[in-house]
Design a protein around this motif. Structure first.
Motif, mmCIF file in Angstrom:
data_model
loop_
_atom_site.group_PDB
_atom_site.id
_atom_site.type_symbol
_atom_site.label_atom_id
_atom_site.label_comp_id
_atom_site.label_asym_id
_atom_site.label_seq_id
_atom_site.Cartn_x
_atom_site.Cartn_y
_atom_site.Cartn_z
ATOM 1 N N GLN A 146 -4.275 8.338 -8.219
ATOM 2 C CA GLN A 146 -4.083 8.252 -6.855
ATOM 3 C C GLN A 146 -4.216 7.222 -6.526
ATOM 4 O O GLN A 146 -4.848 6.532 -5.822
ATOM 5 C CB GLN A 146 -4.891 9.562 -6.710
ATOM 6 N N ILE A 147 -2.743 6.535 -5.967
ATOM 7 C CA ILE A 147 -2.734 5.175 -5.503
ATOM 8 C C ILE A 147 -2.530 5.312 -3.643
ATOM 9 O O ILE A 147 -1.476 5.819 -3.433
ATOM 10 C CB ILE A 147 -1.439 4.725 -6.150
ATOM 11 N N GLY A 148 -3.309 4.191 -3.170
ATOM 12 C CA GLY A 148 -3.278 4.181 -1.694
ATOM 13 C C GLY A 148 -2.150 3.328 -1.764
ATOM 14 O O GLY A 148 -2.960 1.910 -1.992
ATOM 15 N N LEU A 149 -1.293 3.417 -0.854
ATOM 16 C CA LEU A 149 -0.777 1.812 -0.344
ATOM 17 C C LEU A 149 -1.110 1.593 0.197
ATOM 18 O O LEU A 149 -1.060 2.042 1.717
ATOM 19 C CB LEU A 149 0.572 2.635 -0.286
ATOM 20 N N ILE A 150 -1.929 0.341 0.849
ATOM 21 C CA ILE A 150 -2.404 -0.509 2.016
ATOM 22 C C ILE A 150 -0.995 -0.814 3.238
ATOM 23 O O ILE A 150 -0.325 -1.878 1.970
ATOM 24 C CB ILE A 150 -3.563 -0.924 2.108
ATOM 25 N N LEU A 151 -0.639 -0.799 3.944
ATOM 26 C CA LEU A 151 0.662 -1.457 4.855
ATOM 27 C C LEU A 151 -0.424 -2.481 5.925
ATOM 28 O O LEU A 151 -1.389 -1.641 6.606
ATOM 29 C CB LEU A 151 1.143 -0.885 5.732
ATOM 30 N N THR A 152 -0.517 -3.534 6.009
ATOM 31 C CA THR A 152 -0.772 -4.276 6.927
ATOM 32 C C THR A 152 0.269 -5.479 7.088
ATOM 33 O O THR A 152 0.318 -6.183 7.110
ATOM 34 C CB THR A 152 -2.338 -4.880 6.515
ATOM 35 N N GLU A 153 0.565 -5.755 9.218
ATOM 36 C CA GLU A 153 0.235 -7.004 8.981
ATOM 37 C C GLU A 153 0.387 -7.225 10.631
ATOM 38 O O GLU A 153 -0.830 -6.411 11.071
ATOM 39 C CB GLU A 153 2.039 -6.711 9.518
ATOM 40 N N ARG A 154 -0.027 -8.746 10.901
ATOM 41 C CA ARG A 154 -0.676 -8.962 12.527
ATOM 42 C C ARG A 154 0.179 -9.648 12.241
ATOM 43 O O ARG A 154 0.976 -10.620 11.718
ATOM 44 C CB ARG A 154 -2.010 -9.308 12.650
ATOM 45 N N PHE A 155 0.163 -10.220 14.177
ATOM 46 C CA PHE A 155 1.332 -11.150 14.835
ATOM 47 C C PHE A 155 0.602 -12.426 14.205
ATOM 48 O O PHE A 155 -0.666 -13.087 14.164
ATOM 49 C CB PHE A 155 1.633 -11.528 15.751
ATOM 50 N N ILE A 156 1.593 -13.683 14.399
ATOM 51 C CA ILE A 156 1.003 -14.774 13.562
ATOM 52 C C ILE A 156 -0.040 -15.872 14.731
ATOM 53 O O ILE A 156 -0.694 -16.059 13.861
ATOM 54 C CB ILE A 156 2.002 -16.190 13.539
ATOM 55 N N ASN A 157 -0.154 -15.521 15.842
ATOM 56 C CA ASN A 157 -1.260 -15.615 16.890
ATOM 57 C C ASN A 157 -2.214 -15.088 17.531
ATOM 58 O O ASN A 157 -3.519 -15.006 17.431
ATOM 59 C CB ASN A 157 -0.641 -16.093 18.038
ATOM 60 N N MET A 158 -2.997 -13.934 16.508
ATOM 61 C CA MET A 158 -4.502 -12.844 15.621
ATOM 62 C C MET A 158 -4.528 -13.638 15.178
ATOM 63 O O MET A 158 -4.194 -14.194 14.060
ATOM 64 C CB MET A 158 -3.232 -11.541 15.468
ATOM 65 N N PRO A 159 -5.984 -13.858 15.350
ATOM 66 C CA PRO A 159 -6.817 -14.461 14.651
ATOM 67 C C PRO A 159 -6.951 -13.224 13.162
ATOM 68 O O PRO A 159 -7.385 -12.236 13.202
ATOM 69 C CB PRO A 159 -8.221 -14.116 15.477
ATOM 70 N N HIS A 160 -7.685 -14.548 12.393
ATOM 71 C CA HIS A 160 -7.855 -13.639 10.910
ATOM 72 C C HIS A 160 -8.924 -13.009 11.240
ATOM 73 O O HIS A 160 -9.012 -11.688 10.341
ATOM 74 C CB HIS A 160 -7.804 -14.317 10.139
ATOM 75 N N GLU A 161 -9.781 -13.093 12.117
ATOM 76 C CA GLU A 161 -11.110 -12.657 12.568
ATOM 77 C C GLU A 161 -11.066 -10.970 12.869
ATOM 78 O O GLU A 161 -12.000 -10.313 12.442
ATOM 79 C CB GLU A 161 -11.599 -12.921 12.712
ATOM 80 N N ILE A 162 -10.123 -10.820 12.416
ATOM 81 C CA ILE A 162 -9.734 -9.028 13.711
ATOM 82 C C ILE A 162 -9.735 -8.397 11.987
ATOM 83 O O ILE A 162 -9.900 -7.239 12.096
ATOM 84 C CB ILE A 162 -8.236 -8.978 14.068
ATOM 85 N N VAL A 163 -9.041 -8.976 10.675
ATOM 86 C CA VAL A 163 -9.360 -7.674 9.726
ATOM 87 C C VAL A 163 -10.125 -7.343 9.019
ATOM 88 O O VAL A 163 -10.145 -6.205 8.667
ATOM 89 C CB VAL A 163 -8.595 -9.409 8.334
#
Length: 220
Positions: A146-163
């Motif tokens: 059972q493969i879970g495909l993780i899709l994630t993206e953020r705008f370039i000016n969004m801080p990485h701390e939200i990840v």
């Protein structure tokens, strides 16, 4: 499945400095004002009523030059069909467009959907190197995986701390879904991410100016 996610940031992200900070200009005695802006980030469930176009924009950015190979509308609809799993991050309330998103799709559960078939074929084509041979086997050979495909993206000016908070929420939501016997018992996770390859420049090196053309000798 009742939602347990709060809309506020679950972790204390660094605040932007208050007011204005001043920096002395080395070339003069004048002070230069630097404007700063405080931004509150909020996490929301994917909302089919308002997030369709915002998700399509982020998916287009995630898939980059290959985005035209996929039906992004179908993919966005699929993400929005499971609003209790995954998150969007916004800065101006639930009615605003998402600046970031994170979700997971079960490749086995949705294998009959065309966009998932296209994604699986795409991933298979790009896993032909020896290091990715196990992935190609998982994607092509009949198995109980059972493969879970993780899709994630953020705008370039969004801080990485939200990840990190987004992944923490996803982990909790998957566990809640499993507690309620929903089909998210993943054996593998596959994270789709852009990769960049360095290519040799065709421009002449700075220390090696282009050779001058020699004049052809005139025939007698």
């Amino acid at each position: 499945m009742a939602k347990r996610k709060t809309q506020k940031d679950p972790e204390d992200l660094p605040d932007a400095p208050d007011g204005k900070s001043k920096r002395k200009n080395d070339d003069s005695d004048s002070d230069e004002d630097m404007d700063t802006l405080d931004v509150d980030f909020e996490w929301f469930d994917p909302n089919p009523a308002v997030d369709f176009h915002g998700l399509k924009t982020l998916l287009r950015q995630l898939l980059d030059v290959d985005n035209q190979l996929f039906n992004l509308s179908e993919l966005a609809d699929l993400i929005l069909s499971q609003p209790l799993l995954g998150s969007t991050v916004k800065c101006d309330g639930t009615e605003s467009d998402p600046f970031s998103f994170l979700t997971v799709l079960n490749l086995e559960t949705h294998k009959d959907k065309q966009v998932i078939a296209d994604l699986t074929a795409y991933l298979t084509r790009h896993s032909t190197t020896p290091s990715l041979a196990p992935l190609q086997t998982l994607l092509t050979a009949p198995s109980t995986s059972q493969i879970g495909l993780i899709l994630t993206e953020r705008f370039i000016n969004m801080p990485h701390e939200i990840v990190a908070p987004s992944y923490k929420m996803l982990q909790e939501e998957i566990q809640w879904a499993l507690d309620e016997k929903e089909p998210y018992a993943f054996t593998h996770y596959l994270v789709l991410s852009k990769a960049y390859m360095e290519v040799e420049s065709n421009l002449p090196a700075a220390e090696q100016p282009p050779a001058k053309k020699k004049k052809a000798a005139k025939g007698g």
